[in-house]
Each structure stands twice: as structure tokens, then as C-alpha cells.
Design an enzyme around this catalytic site. Structure first.
Site, PDB file in Angstrom:
ATOM      1  N   ASP A  17     -11.992  -1.444  -7.220  1.00 42.85           N
ATOM      2  CA  ASP A  17     -11.178  -2.559  -7.702  1.00 42.85           C
ATOM      3  C   ASP A  17     -11.795  -3.078  -9.190  1.00 42.85           C
ATOM      4  O   ASP A  17     -12.022  -4.237  -9.310  1.00 42.85           O
ATOM      5  CB  ASP A  17     -11.264  -3.572  -6.823  1.00 42.85           C
ATOM      6  CG  ASP A  17     -10.147  -3.510  -5.932  1.00 42.85           C
ATOM      7  OD1 ASP A  17      -9.593  -2.080  -5.769  1.00 42.85           O
ATOM      8  OD2 ASP A  17     -10.061  -4.468  -4.970  1.00 42.85           O
ATOM      9  N   ASP A  55      -6.108  -2.446  -6.673  1.00 45.40           N
ATOM     10  CA  ASP A  55      -5.389  -3.456  -5.994  1.00 45.40           C
ATOM     11  C   ASP A  55      -4.249  -3.441  -6.723  1.00 45.40           C
ATOM     12  O   ASP A  55      -4.211  -3.530  -7.914  1.00 45.40           O
ATOM     13  CB  ASP A  55      -6.320  -4.891  -6.236  1.00 45.40           C
ATOM     14  CG  ASP A  55      -5.906  -5.639  -4.852  1.00 45.40           C
ATOM     15  OD1 ASP A  55      -5.771  -5.173  -3.687  1.00 45.40           O
ATOM     16  OD2 ASP A  55      -6.128  -7.043  -5.167  1.00 45.40           O
ATOM     17  N   HIS A  57      -0.529  -4.995  -6.371  1.00 45.13           N
ATOM     18  CA  HIS A  57       0.613  -6.002  -5.488  1.00 45.13           C
ATOM     19  C   HIS A  57       1.859  -6.099  -6.246  1.00 45.13           C
ATOM     20  O   HIS A  57       1.984  -6.335  -7.499  1.00 45.13           O
ATOM     21  CB  HIS A  57      -0.051  -7.345  -5.223  1.00 45.13           C
ATOM     22  CG  HIS A  57      -1.213  -7.415  -4.739  1.00 45.13           C
ATOM     23  ND1 HIS A  57      -1.797  -6.892  -3.506  1.00 45.13           N
ATOM     24  CD2 HIS A  57      -2.743  -8.039  -4.914  1.00 45.13           C
ATOM     25  CE1 HIS A  57      -2.824  -7.174  -3.043  1.00 45.13           C
ATOM     26  NE2 HIS A  57      -3.611  -7.807  -3.934  1.00 45.13           N
ATOM     27  N   HIS A  61       3.338 -11.617  -3.918  1.00 46.58           N
ATOM     28  CA  HIS A  61       2.878 -11.076  -2.680  1.00 46.58           C
ATOM     29  C   HIS A  61       2.118 -12.118  -1.659  1.00 46.58           C
ATOM     30  O   HIS A  61       2.102 -13.067  -2.265  1.00 46.58           O
ATOM     31  CB  HIS A  61       1.466 -10.121  -3.118  1.00 46.58           C
ATOM     32  CG  HIS A  61       0.881  -9.353  -2.050  1.00 46.58           C
ATOM     33  ND1 HIS A  61      -0.357  -9.623  -1.627  1.00 46.58           N
ATOM     34  CD2 HIS A  61       1.199  -8.392  -1.396  1.00 46.58           C
ATOM     35  CE1 HIS A  61      -0.797  -8.830  -0.684  1.00 46.58           C
ATOM     36  NE2 HIS A  61       0.352  -7.827  -0.500  1.00 46.58           N
ATOM     37  N   HIS A  90      -2.828 -12.057  -8.784  1.00 43.48           N
ATOM     38  CA  HIS A  90      -3.768 -11.205  -9.458  1.00 43.48           C
ATOM     39  C   HIS A  90      -3.220  -9.629  -9.153  1.00 43.48           C
ATOM     40  O   HIS A  90      -2.491  -9.430  -8.260  1.00 43.48           O
ATOM     41  CB  HIS A  90      -5.230 -11.092  -8.793  1.00 43.48           C
ATOM     42  CG  HIS A  90      -5.179 -10.685  -7.442  1.00 43.48           C
ATOM     43  ND1 HIS A  90      -4.887 -11.817  -6.363  1.00 43.48           N
ATOM     44  CD2 HIS A  90      -5.812  -9.497  -6.739  1.00 43.48           C
ATOM     45  CE1 HIS A  90      -5.068 -11.254  -4.999  1.00 43.48           C
ATOM     46  NE2 HIS A  90      -5.429  -9.999  -5.215  1.00 43.48           N
ATOM     47  N   LYS A 115      -3.615   0.157  -3.209  1.00 45.91           N
ATOM     48  CA  LYS A 115      -3.818  -0.502  -2.038  1.00 45.91           C
ATOM     49  C   LYS A 115      -3.035  -2.188  -2.221  1.00 45.91           C
ATOM     50  O   LYS A 115      -3.051  -2.671  -3.184  1.00 45.91           O
ATOM     51  CB  LYS A 115      -5.105  -0.602  -1.389  1.00 45.91           C
ATOM     52  CG  LYS A 115      -6.109  -1.698  -2.151  1.00 45.91           C
ATOM     53  CD  LYS A 115      -7.369  -1.293  -1.778  1.00 45.91           C
ATOM     54  CE  LYS A 115      -8.457  -2.091  -2.524  1.00 45.91           C
ATOM     55  NZ  LYS A 115      -8.340  -3.754  -2.440  1.00 45.91           N
ATOM     56  N   CYS A 160     -13.500  -6.619  -0.713  1.00 45.26           N
ATOM     57  CA  CYS A 160     -13.123  -5.334  -0.720  1.00 45.26           C
ATOM     58  C   CYS A 160     -14.185  -4.255  -0.589  1.00 45.26           C
ATOM     59  O   CYS A 160     -13.672  -3.123   0.112  1.00 45.26           O
ATOM     60  CB  CYS A 160     -12.285  -4.893  -1.927  1.00 45.26           C
ATOM     61  SG  CYS A 160     -10.598  -6.047  -1.967  1.00 45.26           S
TER      62      CYS A 160
END
Ligand SMILES: [Zn+2]
Length: 211
Positions: A17, A55, A57, A61, A90, A115, A160
Site C-alpha cells: 500500500d 488498497d 475501495h 465503502h 481513502h 484489495k 495492512c
């Protein structure tokens, strides 16, 4: 005295990330998160095989405080799979915040694993989403390619990176965290908890100079 590690064909470097939103000025800035980028670039050059996580989203989310009226970032809620920390918005898909930091330079990375794309499940780990059942497919990918040891670095150490290291162990890989190439968010003692958990699980933390 730190043991020196020899990097071989069965080793993978998992870079977690390194995205604009996790760096100063971003939506969910990890303090001094940008500092790790040059070190990670240098480390990555030592590995033949590198995987980047991102990351990623959808808008609205479940992990965003803004999706829950009256809630503030860093409060928690109970969801179907347990307690979920609420974060500032984010890494929304396709935004500049979700892009890799511009200084990240790992052209030989072989896989970008996204993810957190299921609206109703957060995903700290690169292996399992936060329900601890939904797989990302990374374990199968690493096994098929014959990797045995997973070296980890990135953001954030206590979320993470932590969950990814834990799941690497759970999936039967050796997990080694390069700690000075990580930075922490440190909410509610999460950094201490991460160190304790790593000790329990036999996950080693090493400095970059050991490589
Ligand atoms: Zn996220």
C-alpha cells in the site's frame, strides 16, 4: 548482531500500500509514510520477485466513517464479521489518492494485487479480507510460483503489513517484516500489539541492513 539474509529464488518482496492517500497530505496519512519509499525502492532492487498491493475501495465503502451518519474516523462499529475501525475516505478506485506514490520505482514488480474492492468488507491483509474467509487469491499465486518466504514492507506496519504477515504465516509461508521500511498509524496501542503478536507467531522483524 543481525543475521544477514541471502535472497533467493523462493523469496518474494511484498510491498504494501505505497499509495498517495497513505502519505502526508493524503486522505489517511500514515505519519512519515513517504519516508519509506526510497528505502523500499532500494530493497526491491535486491529481489527478483516483487508483488505490490493497492488498497482499492469503491465509493461509499463500509470502512469509511462518511458511510455511517454520525460516526467519526477512528471510531469503531460492529459489522457482520466483527469490529471494524472507521477510516477517513481513502484509496477510492481510480483517484489520485489511490495511485502509487510517484516516487515508487519498482518497474520489475510482477503482480499488483488490489484489495478492499468489496463494498461490504474491508481488507487489511493481502491474503484474506477482514471477514477472515474471503481470499484474495495471493496464497494460491505464491504457491503456484513456488515461493516460500515472504518479506514485507510498507504502510501501515500495525494494520495492512501486520495482517498480511500474519496471514502469510497462516498460509504456511515464512514471514519476515523489514521494520524500518514500514511506518505505523498507532491507534489504541496497535503498534505494541503488533510486536507482541509477531513474537507469538514467530514472525521476525528485521532492519533493512540485514539484507
Ligand atoms: Zn482501506
Amino acid at each position: 548482531m543481525t543475521d544477514k539474509f541471502t535472497i533467493g529464488a523462493q523469496d518474494i518482496f511484498l510491498v504494501v500500500d505505497i499509495q498517495n492517500d497513505f502519505c502526508p497530505g493524503g486522505g489517511l496519512a500514515v505519519p512519515r509514510g513517504d519516508e519509506v519509499v526510497p528505502l523500499i525502492n532500494n530493497l526491491a532492487a535486491k529481489y527478483a520477485h516483487v508483488v505490490l498491493t493497492q488498497d482499492w475501495h469503491p465509493r461509499g465503502h463500509l470502512s469509511f466513517a462518511s458511510s455511517h451518519p454520525g460516526k467519526q474516523p477512528y471510531q469503531t462499529i460492529e459489522v457482520a464479521y466483527g469490529t471494524q475501525v472507521l477510516w477517513p475516505d481513502h484509496c477510492v478506485q481510480g483517484t489520485e489518492g489511490a495511485a502509487f506514490c510517484k516516487d515508487l520505482a519498482i518497474p520489475h514488480a510482477e503482480l499488483v494485487l488490489r484489495k478492499g474492492y468489496h463494498r461490504e468488507i474491508d481488507s487489511y491483509s493481502a491474503f484474506y479480507e477482514n471477514d477472515r474467509r474471503t481470499r484474495t487469491g495471493l496464497a494460491g499465486y505464491l504457491r503456484e510460483r513456488g515461493f516460500r518466504r515472504v518479506f514485507l514492507a510498507g504502510l501501515a506496519f500495525d494494520f495492512c503489513v501486520r495482517y498480511s504477515a500474519e496471514d502469510a504465516r497462516r498460509e504456511g509461508f515464512e514471514a519476515i517484516v523489514i521494520e524500518d521500511a514500514c511506518r505505523s498509524i498507532d491507534v489504541d496501542g496497535s503498534m505494541t500489539a503488533t510486536h507482541e503478536l509477531f513474537k507469538t507467531l514467530g514472525i521476525r522483524c528485521i532492519p533493512a541492513e540485514a539484507l
